[in-house]
Design a protein around this motif. Structure first.
Motif, PDB file in Angstrom:
ATOM      1  N   SER A 170       0.835  -1.206   0.000  1.00 31.92           N
ATOM      2  CA  SER A 170       0.000   0.000   0.000  1.00 31.92           C
ATOM      3  C   SER A 170       0.867   1.252   0.000  1.00 31.92           C
ATOM      4  N   LEU A 171       1.857   1.268   0.870  1.00 28.78           N
ATOM      5  CA  LEU A 171       2.755   2.424   0.942  1.00 28.78           C
ATOM      6  C   LEU A 171       3.572   2.568  -0.344  1.00 28.78           C
ATOM      7  N   ASP A 172       3.954   1.443  -0.945  1.00 24.54           N
ATOM      8  CA  ASP A 172       4.682   1.494  -2.217  1.00 24.54           C
ATOM      9  C   ASP A 172       3.833   2.120  -3.319  1.00 24.54           C
ATOM     10  N   LEU A 173       2.561   1.734  -3.400  1.00 20.77           N
ATOM     11  CA  LEU A 173       1.687   2.298  -4.432  1.00 20.77           C
ATOM     12  C   LEU A 173       1.491   3.799  -4.206  1.00 20.77           C
ATOM     13  N   ILE A 174       1.300   4.201  -2.966  1.00 21.36           N
ATOM     14  CA  ILE A 174       1.128   5.619  -2.645  1.00 21.36           C
ATOM     15  C   ILE A 174       2.385   6.393  -3.048  1.00 21.36           C
ATOM     16  N   THR A 175       3.555   5.863  -2.724  1.00 23.91           N
ATOM     17  CA  THR A 175       4.811   6.517  -3.084  1.00 23.91           C
ATOM     18  C   THR A 175       4.950   6.611  -4.599  1.00 23.91           C
ATOM     19  N   LYS A 176       4.614   5.541  -5.286  1.00 24.76           N
ATOM     20  CA  LYS A 176       4.692   5.517  -6.751  1.00 24.76           C
ATOM     21  C   LYS A 176       3.784   6.586  -7.356  1.00 24.76           C
ATOM     22  N   LYS A 177       2.576   6.720  -6.839  1.00 27.36           N
ATOM     23  CA  LYS A 177       1.649   7.724  -7.357  1.00 27.36           C
ATOM     24  C   LYS A 177       2.127   9.144  -7.047  1.00 27.36           C
ATOM     25  N   PRO A 232       1.919  11.218   9.459  1.00 32.25           N
ATOM     26  CA  PRO A 232       3.184  10.558   9.106  1.00 32.25           C
ATOM     27  C   PRO A 232       2.938   9.054   8.933  1.00 32.25           C
ATOM     28  N   GLU A 233       3.735   8.443   8.096  1.00 34.57           N
ATOM     29  CA  GLU A 233       3.539   7.048   7.695  1.00 34.57           C
ATOM     30  C   GLU A 233       3.318   6.092   8.866  1.00 34.57           C
ATOM     31  N   ASN A 234       4.178   6.128   9.887  1.00 34.41           N
ATOM     32  CA  ASN A 234       4.035   5.205  11.017  1.00 34.41           C
ATOM     33  C   ASN A 234       2.764   5.466  11.816  1.00 34.41           C
ATOM     34  N   GLN A 235       2.412   6.734  12.020  1.00 36.53           N
ATOM     35  CA  GLN A 235       1.179   7.060  12.734  1.00 36.53           C
ATOM     36  C   GLN A 235      -0.033   6.578  11.947  1.00 36.53           C
ATOM     37  N   ARG A 236      -0.019   6.803  10.640  1.00 32.94           N
ATOM     38  CA  ARG A 236      -1.144   6.383   9.795  1.00 32.94           C
ATOM     39  C   ARG A 236      -1.292   4.866   9.828  1.00 32.94           C
ATOM     40  N   THR A 237      -0.176   4.153   9.721  1.00 29.91           N
ATOM     41  CA  THR A 237      -0.228   2.692   9.736  1.00 29.91           C
ATOM     42  C   THR A 237      -0.767   2.182  11.074  1.00 29.91           C
ATOM     43  N   ALA A 238      -0.251   2.709  12.168  1.00 31.33           N
ATOM     44  CA  ALA A 238      -0.723   2.284  13.493  1.00 31.33           C
ATOM     45  C   ALA A 238      -2.205   2.588  13.647  1.00 31.33           C
ATOM     46  N   PHE A 239      -2.632   3.771  13.215  1.00 31.46           N
ATOM     47  CA  PHE A 239      -4.035   4.165  13.339  1.00 31.46           C
ATOM     48  C   PHE A 239      -4.934   3.264  12.492  1.00 31.46           C
ATOM     49  N   SER A 269       2.407   5.023  21.667  1.00 31.81           N
ATOM     50  CA  SER A 269       2.855   6.400  21.474  1.00 31.81           C
ATOM     51  C   SER A 269       2.420   6.924  20.096  1.00 31.81           C
ATOM     52  N   LEU A 270       2.586   6.105  19.066  1.00 31.04           N
ATOM     53  CA  LEU A 270       2.150   6.498  17.720  1.00 31.04           C
ATOM     54  C   LEU A 270       0.652   6.777  17.690  1.00 31.04           C
ATOM     55  N   LEU A 271      -0.115   5.937  18.373  1.00 32.90           N
ATOM     56  CA  LEU A 271      -1.569   6.113  18.392  1.00 32.90           C
ATOM     57  C   LEU A 271      -1.973   7.385  19.132  1.00 32.90           C
ATOM     58  N   VAL A 272      -1.314   7.677  20.236  1.00 37.42           N
ATOM     59  CA  VAL A 272      -1.615   8.911  20.982  1.00 37.42           C
ATOM     60  C   VAL A 272      -1.336  10.124  20.101  1.00 37.42           C
ATOM     61  N   ARG A 273      -0.173  10.118  19.438  1.00 33.64           N
ATOM     62  CA  ARG A 273       0.178  11.250  18.578  1.00 33.64           C
ATOM     63  C   ARG A 273      -0.765  11.345  17.382  1.00 33.64           C
ATOM     64  N   ALA A 274      -1.138  10.204  16.803  1.00 32.30           N
ATOM     65  CA  ALA A 274      -2.060  10.206  15.662  1.00 32.30           C
ATOM     66  C   ALA A 274      -3.418  10.768  16.060  1.00 32.30           C
ATOM     67  N   LYS A 315      -4.137  12.769  18.557  1.00 31.72           N
ATOM     68  CA  LYS A 315      -4.005  14.195  18.854  1.00 31.72           C
ATOM     69  C   LYS A 315      -3.963  15.006  17.561  1.00 31.72           C
ATOM     70  N   SER A 316      -3.177  14.549  16.630  1.00 32.29           N
ATOM     71  CA  SER A 316      -3.052  15.237  15.341  1.00 32.29           C
ATOM     72  C   SER A 316      -4.373  15.233  14.581  1.00 32.29           C
ATOM     73  N   LEU A 317      -5.038  14.085  14.566  1.00 30.37           N
ATOM     74  CA  LEU A 317      -6.334  13.988  13.882  1.00 30.37           C
ATOM     75  C   LEU A 317      -7.364  14.910  14.518  1.00 30.37           C
ATOM     76  N   LYS A 318      -7.388  14.942  15.829  1.00 36.97           N
ATOM     77  CA  LYS A 318      -8.337  15.796  16.539  1.00 36.97           C
ATOM     78  C   LYS A 318      -8.118  17.259  16.156  1.00 36.97           C
ATOM     79  N   GLU A 319      -6.863  17.696  16.170  1.00 38.75           N
ATOM     80  CA  GLU A 319      -6.547  19.083  15.822  1.00 38.75           C
ATOM     81  C   GLU A 319      -6.897  19.391  14.366  1.00 38.75           C
ATOM     82  N   LYS A 320      -6.477  18.511  13.457  1.00 38.52           N
ATOM     83  CA  LYS A 320      -6.706  18.750  12.029  1.00 38.52           C
ATOM     84  C   LYS A 320      -8.185  18.684  11.668  1.00 38.52           C
TER      85      LYS A 320
END
Length: 181
Positions: free
Chosen positions: A68-75, A124-131, A157-162, A164-169
């Protein structure tokens, strides 16, 4: 070990899981189908090397995340190198309501879902994947940690940051949309 796995059995058992996760990443039916096909080509080609260090499910999830990440990067890279003619950027493609394809999302919720996934895609990639693995796929933190090859604490930690970021955005996004009306 690996010889005990029948490819057809793996395909029928895990195709819905692969397709669902791919769709969470790309929000586009055709791209999710392409990722699903790529994942099972990789599974077929490498099943003989699988070593049972993790479960087959974890292994297939990891392949799906990477595909999935490879296809996104390719696009994204195609977008950068486009010089002439009409172009549709990756970011706009996945956040425009008219292009948002997600089975199971009712028409009246299409706009909100497109906004939500548009914001998830900015993580960010790791936060998105964890979420995605935790909240949309419903996996436990230990399962997510195995797939991402991180400690459970790092996943938390990734989930907490994700979150928080999602809530703000999202608050910002809905405030802007509310002002437009």
């Amino acid at each position: 070990m690996a010889q005990n796995y029948n490819f057809n059995q793996l395909y029928f058992e895990y195709r819905a899981l692969v397709y669902s996760l791919a769709l969470h990443y790309v929000q586009n039916v055709e791209d999710a189908e392409e990722i699903t096909q790529d994942v099972f080509v990789k599974v077929y080609q490498s099943i003989h090397t699988f070593k049972n260090n993790a479960s087959v499910k974890t292994w297939i999830y990891r392949i799906t995340v990477n595909a999935s990440l490879d296809l996104i990067t390719k696009k994204k890279s195609k977008k950068r190198f486009f010089i002439f003619g009409k172009r549709e950027t990756y970011d706009n493609r996945y956040t425009k309501v008219a292009d948002f394809e997600y089975p199971g999302v009712a028409l009246e919720h299409k706009e909100q879902s497109a906004i939500l996934f548009g914001v998830i895609n900015t993580l960010p990639e790791n936060q998105r994947t964890a979420f995605l693995l935790s909240k949309l796929e419903g996996l436990s933190n230990p399962e997510v940690s195995q797939i991402m090859q991180l400690s459970v604490g790092a996943v938390e930690s990734l989930l907490v940051r994700a979150k928080k970021s999602l809530k703000e955005k999202l608050a910002e996004k809905f405030e802007v949309n509310h002002r437009k009306k």
